[in-house]
Structures are given as structure tokens and as C-alpha cells.
Design an enzyme around this catalytic site. Structure first.
Site, PDB file in Angstrom:
ATOM      1  CB  CYS A  67      16.952  31.908  59.860  1.00 34.66           C
ATOM      2  SG  CYS A  67      16.062  33.243  58.830  1.00 34.66           S
ATOM      3  CB  CYS A  82      15.604  36.636  60.945  1.00 35.25           C
ATOM      4  SG  CYS A  82      14.510  35.502  61.696  1.00 35.25           S
ATOM      5  CB  CYS A 124      13.197  30.946  59.856  1.00 33.55           C
ATOM      6  SG  CYS A 124      13.220  32.277  60.874  1.00 33.55           S
ATOM      7  CB  CYS A 166      11.726  35.783  59.162  1.00 31.99           C
ATOM      8  SG  CYS A 166      13.036  35.167  58.239  1.00 31.99           S
ATOM      9  CB  CYS A 190      14.064  51.321  56.692  1.00 34.13           C
ATOM     10  SG  CYS A 190      13.923  51.619  55.058  1.00 34.13           S
TER      11      CYS A 190
END
Length: 130
Positions: free
Chosen positions: A97, A94, A48, A45, A117
């Protein structure tokens, strides 16, 4: 989003990264840095640094966005129904976060039949891990 987080993200992220991850935007196809990336590693991510996907499950979906057939084992991925733009899709975020990553579709390859995707702008490729 808290004001301090917003300010921190605006400072840390590019305009496109912010738009995608915090405003649920989508980068244009074939423009992100990872849509055609072949380097091995772990995709994290951008907000984070949580490990999310492996290059081992990445494939060319022909869509112009990085696509994966499954997240890393134990990855914290959150999915929610998305009814924007007159469609019903599954949004992928995510789980750590809450950053918007992209969407999940049931048209991927074996063994899962899934296509995560994602937007390159929501990811960072860690080539030191795999």
C-alpha cells in the site's frame, strides 16, 4: 493518495498512525507500543494488514523504536532513497500500500548487519501468527 483512500485512512487510523504512514512522520522514541514488545508474532502493516516482519528477527537496538534485522521471507517491502532533513537514508515502505514504515540502516546485528528501524504506529502485532 486518492481522496477516498485519504478519507478511509483518516477514519481507520489514529492521528499518529496517519501522520507516520501517510505523511512520512516519525513517532518520538520510546513512546510507541512496540519499541519494547517481547510478545511473539508477526508485525503487519497497520494500513493494509500485509505481513512484514517476525518477532524472531526483532531486537533491542537501544534507539526506542522497534528494530528488525530482516523482513519476513517473501515480504513485500519497498525501499527508496530519502534525502530529507539534510541526510541520506533509506526509507522503508509497505510494498503493498506504500505506507511509510521507517528507515533502514547498515548498523544492525548479524546475520544481516541491517537495522530496519520502524515506527510502532505503522505496525500491528498479530500474536496469533508466528
Amino acid at each position: 493518495m486518492e481522496a477516498t483512500n485519504e478519507a478511509q485512512y483518516r477514519e481507520k487510523l489514529t492521528d499518529m498512525q496517519y501522520h507516520v504512514t501517510q505523511e512520512k512522520g516519525t513517532e518520538p522514541p520510546f513512546t510507541g507500543i512496540y519499541w519494547n514488545e517481547k510478545e511473539p508474532g508477526i508485525y503487519r502493516c497497520i494500513c493494509c494488514d500485509t505481513p512484514l516482519f517476525s518477532s524472531k528477527t526483532k531486537y533491542d537496538s537501544g534507539t526506542g523504536w522497534p528494530s528488525f534485522w530482516e523482513p519476513l521471507e517473501g515480504a513485500v517491502i519497498k525501499e527508496e532513497e530519502d534525502r530529507s532533513f539534510g541526510m541520506v537514508r533509506t526509507e522503508v515502505m509497505c510494498g503493498t500500500c506504500g505506507a511509510h514504515l521507517g528507515h533502514l540502516f547498515p548498523d544492525g546485528p548479524a546475520p544481516t548487519g541491517l537495522r530496519y528501524c520502524l515506527n510502532s504506529a505503522s505496525l500491528r502485532l498479530d500474536t496469533e501468527s508466528d
